[in-house]
Write a protein that holds these residues in place. Structure first.
Motif, PDB file in Angstrom:
ATOM      1  N   ALA A  23       7.946  15.091  -6.645  1.00 44.49           N
ATOM      2  CA  ALA A  23       8.485  16.448  -6.573  1.00 44.49           C
ATOM      3  C   ALA A  23       9.737  16.653  -7.410  1.00 44.49           C
ATOM      4  CB  ALA A  23       8.784  16.797  -5.109  1.00 44.49           C
ATOM      5  N   ASP A  24      10.266  15.609  -8.001  1.00 48.95           N
ATOM      6  CA  ASP A  24      11.484  15.734  -8.801  1.00 48.95           C
ATOM      7  C   ASP A  24      11.131  16.149 -10.223  1.00 48.95           C
ATOM      8  OD1 ASP A  24      14.475  15.086  -9.112  1.00 48.95           O
ATOM      9  OD2 ASP A  24      13.541  13.934 -10.730  1.00 48.95           O
ATOM     10  N   ALA A  25      11.602  17.327 -10.629  1.00 58.50           N
ATOM     11  CA  ALA A  25      11.216  17.890 -11.926  1.00 58.50           C
ATOM     12  C   ALA A  25      11.644  16.997 -13.089  1.00 58.50           C
ATOM     13  CB  ALA A  25      11.810  19.287 -12.087  1.00 58.50           C
ATOM     14  N   GLY A  26      12.823  16.410 -12.989  1.00 64.64           N
ATOM     15  CA  GLY A  26      13.293  15.544 -14.066  1.00 64.64           C
ATOM     16  C   GLY A  26      12.426  14.322 -14.244  1.00 64.64           C
TER      17      GLY A  26
ATOM     18  N   VAL B 299      13.918   5.864  -6.738  1.00 60.48           N
ATOM     19  CA  VAL B 299      12.550   6.389  -6.826  1.00 60.48           C
ATOM     20  C   VAL B 299      12.027   6.922  -5.498  1.00 60.48           C
ATOM     21  CG1 VAL B 299      11.489   4.111  -6.449  1.00 60.48           C
ATOM     22  CG2 VAL B 299      10.221   5.890  -7.688  1.00 60.48           C
ATOM     23  N   ALA B 300      12.415   6.322  -4.396  1.00 57.26           N
ATOM     24  CA  ALA B 300      11.883   6.771  -3.104  1.00 57.26           C
ATOM     25  C   ALA B 300      12.216   8.232  -2.834  1.00 57.26           C
ATOM     26  CB  ALA B 300      12.422   5.890  -1.984  1.00 57.26           C
ATOM     27  N   GLY B 301      13.352   8.687  -3.339  1.00 58.95           N
ATOM     28  CA  GLY B 301      13.766  10.069  -3.116  1.00 58.95           C
ATOM     29  C   GLY B 301      13.128  11.079  -4.050  1.00 58.95           C
ATOM     30  N   LYS B 302      12.269  10.608  -4.947  1.00 54.15           N
ATOM     31  CA  LYS B 302      11.625  11.511  -5.908  1.00 54.15           C
ATOM     32  C   LYS B 302      10.345  12.136  -5.349  1.00 54.15           C
ATOM     33  CE  LYS B 302      14.687  10.083  -8.939  1.00 54.15           C
ATOM     34  NZ  LYS B 302      15.864  10.922  -9.276  1.00 54.15           N
ATOM     35  N   PHE B 303       9.912  11.674  -4.167  1.00 54.58           N
ATOM     36  CA  PHE B 303       8.658  12.151  -3.577  1.00 54.58           C
ATOM     37  C   PHE B 303       8.951  13.016  -2.351  1.00 54.58           C
ATOM     38  CE2 PHE B 303       7.681   8.246  -5.810  1.00 54.58           C
ATOM     39  CZ  PHE B 303       6.501   8.549  -6.472  1.00 54.58           C
ATOM     40  N   ASN B 304       8.076  13.989  -2.127  1.00 57.30           N
ATOM     41  CA  ASN B 304       8.233  14.817  -0.933  1.00 57.30           C
ATOM     42  C   ASN B 304       7.556  14.158   0.271  1.00 57.30           C
ATOM     43  OD1 ASN B 304       5.463  15.345  -1.168  1.00 57.30           O
ATOM     44  ND2 ASN B 304       5.778  17.311  -2.185  1.00 57.30           N
ATOM     45  N   SER B 305       7.540  14.835   1.393  1.00 59.74           N
ATOM     46  CA  SER B 305       6.998  14.257   2.630  1.00 59.74           C
ATOM     47  C   SER B 305       5.497  14.021   2.559  1.00 59.74           C
ATOM     48  CB  SER B 305       7.313  15.174   3.820  1.00 59.74           C
ATOM     49  OG  SER B 305       6.770  16.478   3.609  1.00 59.74           O
ATOM     50  N   GLU B 306       4.826  14.666   1.615  1.00 58.51           N
ATOM     51  CA  GLU B 306       3.388  14.455   1.429  1.00 58.51           C
ATOM     52  C   GLU B 306       3.086  13.341   0.428  1.00 58.51           C
ATOM     53  OE1 GLU B 306       4.577  17.827   1.527  1.00 58.51           O
ATOM     54  OE2 GLU B 306       4.012  17.640   3.650  1.00 58.51           O
ATOM     55  N   GLY B 307       4.130  12.701  -0.079  1.00 58.69           N
ATOM     56  CA  GLY B 307       3.932  11.614  -1.035  1.00 58.69           C
ATOM     57  C   GLY B 307       3.699  12.083  -2.451  1.00 58.69           C
ATOM     58  N   GLU B 308       4.003  13.362  -2.736  1.00 58.64           N
ATOM     59  CA  GLU B 308       3.822  13.912  -4.077  1.00 58.64           C
ATOM     60  C   GLU B 308       5.126  13.827  -4.863  1.00 58.64           C
ATOM     61  OE1 GLU B 308       2.805  17.792  -2.798  1.00 58.64           O
ATOM     62  OE2 GLU B 308       0.634  17.404  -2.781  1.00 58.64           O
TER      63      GLU B 308
ATOM     64  N   GLU C 173       0.830  -1.198   0.000  1.00 61.67           N
ATOM     65  CA  GLU C 173       0.000   0.000   0.000  1.00 61.67           C
ATOM     66  C   GLU C 173       0.871   1.258   0.000  1.00 61.67           C
ATOM     67  OE1 GLU C 173      -3.327   0.436   2.577  1.00 61.67           O
ATOM     68  OE2 GLU C 173      -3.656  -1.732   2.736  1.00 61.67           O
ATOM     69  N   HIS C 174       0.465   2.221  -0.810  1.00 58.59           N
ATOM     70  CA  HIS C 174       1.160   3.508  -0.899  1.00 58.59           C
ATOM     71  C   HIS C 174       2.617   3.350  -1.346  1.00 58.59           C
ATOM     72  CE1 HIS C 174      -2.405   4.846   1.180  1.00 58.59           C
ATOM     73  NE2 HIS C 174      -2.079   4.184   2.270  1.00 58.59           N
ATOM     74  N   SER C 175       2.874   2.339  -2.160  1.00 58.09           N
ATOM     75  CA  SER C 175       4.224   2.137  -2.679  1.00 58.09           C
ATOM     76  C   SER C 175       4.567   3.237  -3.681  1.00 58.09           C
ATOM     77  CB  SER C 175       4.339   0.770  -3.357  1.00 58.09           C
ATOM     78  OG  SER C 175       3.594   0.744  -4.564  1.00 58.09           O
ATOM     79  N   SER C 176       5.865   3.393  -3.930  1.00 58.60           N
ATOM     80  CA  SER C 176       6.302   4.386  -4.912  1.00 58.60           C
ATOM     81  C   SER C 176       5.712   4.091  -6.285  1.00 58.60           C
ATOM     82  CB  SER C 176       7.832   4.394  -4.990  1.00 58.60           C
ATOM     83  OG  SER C 176       8.401   4.817  -3.778  1.00 58.60           O
ATOM     84  N   ASN C 177       5.608   2.811  -6.636  1.00 67.02           N
ATOM     85  CA  ASN C 177       5.054   2.448  -7.937  1.00 67.02           C
ATOM     86  C   ASN C 177       3.584   2.815  -8.048  1.00 67.02           C
ATOM     87  OD1 ASN C 177       6.938   0.476  -9.807  1.00 67.02           O
ATOM     88  ND2 ASN C 177       7.577   0.519  -7.677  1.00 67.02           N
ATOM     89  N   GLN C 178       2.838   2.619  -6.984  1.00 60.20           N
ATOM     90  CA  GLN C 178       1.434   3.015  -7.005  1.00 60.20           C
ATOM     91  C   GLN C 178       1.287   4.534  -7.120  1.00 60.20           C
ATOM     92  OE1 GLN C 178      -0.145   1.183  -3.465  1.00 60.20           O
ATOM     93  NE2 GLN C 178      -0.582  -0.742  -4.509  1.00 60.20           N
ATOM     94  N   LYS C 179       2.178   5.253  -6.478  1.00 58.30           N
ATOM     95  CA  LYS C 179       2.150   6.721  -6.572  1.00 58.30           C
ATOM     96  C   LYS C 179       2.486   7.186  -7.984  1.00 58.30           C
ATOM     97  CE  LYS C 179       3.524   7.354  -1.738  1.00 58.30           C
ATOM     98  NZ  LYS C 179       4.623   7.771  -0.828  1.00 58.30           N
ATOM     99  N   LEU C 180       3.417   6.508  -8.633  1.00 54.52           N
ATOM    100  CA  LEU C 180       3.755   6.858 -10.009  1.00 54.52           C
ATOM    101  C   LEU C 180       2.568   6.649 -10.940  1.00 54.52           C
ATOM    102  CD1 LEU C 180       7.346   5.349 -10.340  1.00 54.52           C
ATOM    103  CD2 LEU C 180       6.751   7.773 -10.197  1.00 54.52           C
TER     104      LEU C 180
END
Length: 205
Positions: free
Chosen positions: A179-182, A168-177, A15-22
């Motif tokens: 945030a990495d422009a690239g 990938v984990a470092g591409k999201f901010n503390s709110e799970g959004e 649940e709430h994995s980086s892949n699901q967020k993508l």
């Protein structure tokens, strides 16, 4: 464009994995996507298939469904597990397939490989426009494996529709959004290229 039917396979059940967020980000971006020469947004229906409900791949079950087992086989000829039949039907009916996966022990997660193995004896992925995302700490080996399997199954992709998101984990901010422009731009480029593949296929039909 007519409404696109898009199927998503996610290689992580967490649940709430980086892949699901993508995937959630991609779905949101697709809602406003406009193709070249078209002022209208592309109408899209998304479906995420729950690959965790698939049974372990069993070659004998698969052969039985194709009527290739000996007469004394335990599995009745002409049947596959219901979840397998559903997966195959949805893949066949989809205009495009998105696969988003992490990397486990320098390879694909077993749950995703299992789903793909159930498609090997079919032609449902032949010439199907694919978007492939490998998102992990590294992801290099998993990306190679995914591309090889999808190529073997006949899926259509190129260097613009198969990407690796390293760290990938470092591409999201503390709110799970995201945030990495690239990474945002890379996903937008992938989405546009994938939709272009589907548009070309529609025009050819």
């Amino acid at each position: 464009m007519r409404q696109l039917q898009l199927l998503v396979l996610i290689g992580s059940t967490k649940e709430h994995s980086s892949n699901q967020k993508l995937v959630a980000f991609i779905k949101k971006e697709a809602a406003g996507l406009k193709m070249a020469g078209n002022s209208d947004t592309a109408p899209v229906y998304w479906e995420i298939f729950p690959i965790s409900k698939l049974p372990y791949f069993d070659p004998d079950l698969d052969k039985a469904a194709a009527g290739r087992l000996e007469k004394d086989a335990q599995q009745p000829v002409g049947t596959v597990p219901a979840a397998v039949g559903e997966l195959r039907q949805k893949v066949a009916e989809a205009d495009g397939i998105l696969i988003c996966t992490p990397e486990y022990v320098f390879s694909l997660p077993g749950i995703l490989k299992n789903a793909l193995e159930w498609l090997v004896s079919t032609t449902v992925l032949t010439d199907k426009p694919m978007a492939l995302i490998t998102a992990a700490a590294s992801g290099e080996k998993a990306k190679e494996s995914l591309e090889l399997i999808v190529k073997t199954l006949g899926g259509q992709f190129d260097t613009t529709t198969s990407i690796r998101i390293q760290g990938v984990a470092g591409k999201f901010n503390s709110e799970g959004e995201l945030a990495d422009a690239g990474t945002v731009q890379t996903l937008k480029d992938l989405l546009y290229s994938w939709f272009a593949l589907m548009e070309l296929k529609q025009q050819a039909q």
